[in-house]
Design an enzyme around this catalytic site. Structure first.
Site, PDB file in Angstrom:
ATOM      1  CE1 TYR A 118      -4.218  -1.624   0.470  1.00 49.30           C
ATOM      2  CE2 TYR A 118      -3.001  -3.029   1.996  1.00 49.30           C
ATOM      3  CZ  TYR A 118      -4.126  -2.781   1.235  1.00 49.30           C
ATOM      4  OH  TYR A 118      -5.166  -3.669   1.226  1.00 49.30           O
ATOM      5  N   GLY A 238     -18.452 -17.169   5.900  1.00 51.78           N
ATOM      6  CA  GLY A 238     -17.626 -17.773   4.864  1.00 51.78           C
ATOM      7  C   GLY A 238     -18.375 -18.825   4.085  1.00 51.78           C
ATOM      8  CG  ASP A 274     -16.165  -4.605  -1.059  1.00 51.96           C
ATOM      9  OD1 ASP A 274     -16.261  -4.506   0.181  1.00 51.96           O
ATOM     10  OD2 ASP A 274     -15.111  -4.395  -1.685  1.00 51.96           O
TER      11      ASP A 274
END
Length: 354
Positions: A118, A238, A274
């Site tokens: 990042y 999950g 998402d």
């Protein structure tokens, strides 16, 4: 778009406003260590903007609110997100701070071989605050979608999140995806991540949290016991599925709904969280029953899992509705593979592209 100030132009009301950092993502041209990959393809990444893009592609009106640099990468983000049909008019451009970027390997994020680099420290997004963002634009949706990534970026971002999750009359429905990223909080210096995220979640109306990130608690019921405030809590489990706790009006008691995950031929294990939130929100906006909301979440997640990148073309609404309405036995028989979103076969058949 201006860099500072809170002047509002009274934006139109949209279905969903998503606030958060979006970054330019560099995806490797081949598998291997970052040190060995010779070239990268440019894409976009950001939990909240991903949700806005998926919802826009599914036919909802959305607005992404964020802060990017007055640089080429900022131009790319605004243009790319806008190309999905997302309103980007409230995005602020910062002439003093850069747009965040990151590089990642092609491997599954769950493996030790996965690498992410990042470059977001001091980014334009870290300067989001109550004073630098247009609160009217942020609150201009039927739903305001937030995530736990934003408060980790800076003390100012945390202050903005506290303002937006404060319970007050007239606010939009506040959706909060916990998205606990320990690496972001490790050097944050403005709070302990799990405690901050739990506090923010208590102010939301709808909360998404993965069982593996839920404060070390054991099972959905324990998560609900620690987080009784939201009207609707979704615990993602999950491969096992997801469980929703929906507080019914009048009695205050919870209706508990669990839906198993689908069998999916995974192409890339990215973007599913998402997409799940987007699917659930889409069905929520259409006032579907909670069971169907969970199923739409699983279907959107399956769309993301069967493409290489974070964002996938969602199934047509009538196709998704048909699959979400299957009986339990037919739902359990579904197997989704690449290209399934274009499949128009009968509801009782396997949905899979050879």
């Amino acid at each position: 778009m201006t860099a500072t100030g809170r002047t509002s132009t009274a934006p139109d009301v949209v279905d969903v406003v998503a606030l958060g950092e979006s970054m330019v993502t560099f995806l490797p041209s081949r598998p291997g260590r970052l040190a060995d990959v010779p070239s990268f393809d440019r894409a976009i990444g950001g939990a909240e903007s991903n949700v806005a893009c998926v919802l826009a592609a599914a036919g909802h009106s959305t607005r992404w609110v964020g802060r990017v640099g007055a640089d080429g990468f900022g131009d790319h983000l605004v243009e790319a997100i806008g190309a999905y049909g997302v309103d980007v008019s409230a995005v602020r451009r910062d002439p003093a701070r850069p747009t965040g970027i990151y590089f990642r390997t092609a491997g599954d994020r769950a493996t030790d071989a996965h690498e992410v680099a990042y470059y977001r420290a001091g980014s334009a997004a870290s300067a989001m605050s109550v004073d630098t963002m247009d609160l009217d634009a942020i609150r201009s949706g039927r739903v305001l979608h937030l995530s736990g990534i934003t408060p980790a970026l800076s003390a100012d971002c945390l202050g903005l999140m506290r303002e937006l999750t404060a319970r007050r009359p007239g606010r939009p429905l506040v959706s909060f995806d916990v998205n606990h990223r320990p690496g972001l909080w490790r050097d944050a210096g403005h709070g302990h991540g799990p405690e901050v995220l739990l506090d923010l979640a208590r102010g939301a109306d709808l909360v998404f949290v993965g069982e593996d990130e839920a404060w070390g608690l054991g099972g959905p019921e324990a998560v609900r016991a620690a987080l009784p405030e939201p009207e609707l809590l979704v615990v993602k489990q999950g491969a096992s599925g997801a469980t929703a706790f929906h507080r019914t009006a009048g009695t205050g008691a919870d209706e508990v709904t669990s839906v198993p995950a689908l069998t999916v031929d995974v192409v890339a294990a990215v973007g599913a969280g998402d997409a799940f939130a987007a699917g659930f929100l889409s069905a929520t906006l259409r006032e579907k029953p909670v069971r169907e909301r969970l199923r739409h979440g699983h279907l959107m997640a399956a769309a993301a899992l069967t493409v290489p990148g974070d964002l996938a073309t969602p199934p047509a609404r009538d196709h998704a509705d048909r699959l979400a309405a299957l009986d339990d036995a037919a739902w359990g028989r579904l197997r989704l593979g690449p290209g399934w979103t274009q499949d128009v076969r009968g509801a009782d058949e396997e949905v899979r592209t050879p």
